[in-house]
Design a protein around this motif. Structure first.
Motif, PDB file in Angstrom:
ATOM      1  N   PHE A 157       0.868  -1.174   0.000  1.00 54.62           N
ATOM      2  CA  PHE A 157       0.000   0.000   0.000  1.00 54.62           C
ATOM      3  C   PHE A 157       0.904   1.222   0.000  1.00 54.62           C
ATOM      4  CE2 PHE A 157      -3.095  -2.970   1.875  1.00 54.62           C
ATOM      5  CZ  PHE A 157      -4.169  -2.715   1.042  1.00 54.62           C
ATOM      6  N   TRP A 165      -9.642  -2.402   3.584  1.00 53.74           N
ATOM      7  CA  TRP A 165      -9.749  -2.209   2.128  1.00 53.74           C
ATOM      8  C   TRP A 165     -10.820  -3.144   1.564  1.00 53.74           C
ATOM      9  CZ3 TRP A 165      -6.809   0.390  -1.796  1.00 53.74           C
ATOM     10  CH2 TRP A 165      -6.788  -0.188  -3.042  1.00 53.74           C
ATOM     11  N   GLY A 209      -3.157   0.394  -3.902  1.00 54.85           N
ATOM     12  CA  GLY A 209      -2.811  -0.994  -3.625  1.00 54.85           C
ATOM     13  C   GLY A 209      -2.026  -1.493  -4.817  1.00 54.85           C
ATOM     14  N   TYR A 232     -12.483   6.258  -7.459  1.00 54.57           N
ATOM     15  CA  TYR A 232     -11.506   5.247  -7.856  1.00 54.57           C
ATOM     16  C   TYR A 232     -11.143   5.450  -9.311  1.00 54.57           C
ATOM     17  CZ  TYR A 232     -14.906   2.426 -10.491  1.00 54.57           C
ATOM     18  OH  TYR A 232     -15.815   1.977 -11.412  1.00 54.57           O
TER      19      TYR A 232
END
Length: 176
Positions: A38, A72, A114, A137
């Motif tokens: 991460f 997550w 990620g 996102y």
């Protein structure tokens, strides 16, 4: 007959919209993605002039990695139907709706990447972004490019601020 077909198409469209807007996890947004690193950038402002960036990088096996991976995976977002239009016509996407007032000590932005490193040295990243109280996102366009797409999360502002505060405490100033 024609009315029946029209009603059927309308119901199919509504059903498809409800299916698309259902709560989904990052495993749906990024199929097959199992991050092993991460890479997090966080910033907050106490005043307009007091911008403070920090960075945090956590890899598999390091303290906090498994906890962050669980968080997550536990997040469940709804995708607005407008995302379908933004994926088809990327120039319509324009990021967060700012400017918004900041409360003192508030996490302003948080970018969580990620990253998966393949043995071949190639890598793939899944980006999750938080801006004051909005989530987004990086999604794919119909043409193979990337576009920042909004996400809805119940109590998203509170969740983002709590996660951001915890990661802020674990991170280091960006210039160190």
């Amino acid at each position: 007959m024609r009315i029946t077909l029209l009603i059927f198409c309308f119901l199919l469209l509504i059903g498809g919209g409800l299916w698309y807007a259902r709560p989904v996890g990052l495993e749906t947004l990024y199929p097959g993605m199992e991050p092993d690193i991460f890479d997090i950038s966080i910033s907050r402002s106490y005043e307009v002039r007091d911008y403070q960036p920090r960075n945090l990088r956590i890899a598999t096996g390091e303290p906090g990695f498994d906890e962050l991976l669980s968080e997550w995976k536990a997040l469940r977002f709804r995708r607005p139907l407008t995302n379908l239009v933004l994926q088809a016509i990327p120039p319509l996407a324009n990021g967060p709706s700012g400017p918004k007032p900041l409360e003192e000590g508030m996490v302003h932005t948080m970018d969580i990447l990620g990253i998966v490193h393949a043995d071949s040295g190639e890598w793939n990243a899944a980006g999750l972004f938080f801006w004051i109280d909005e989530w987004s996102y990086t999604g794919e366009t119909l043409w193979g490019g990337a576009v920042n797409l909004p996400l809805k999360l119940s109590h998203g502002g509170e969740i983002g601020q709590m996660l951001g505060e915890r990661l802020w405490d674990a991170s280091m100033p960006a210039d160190s």
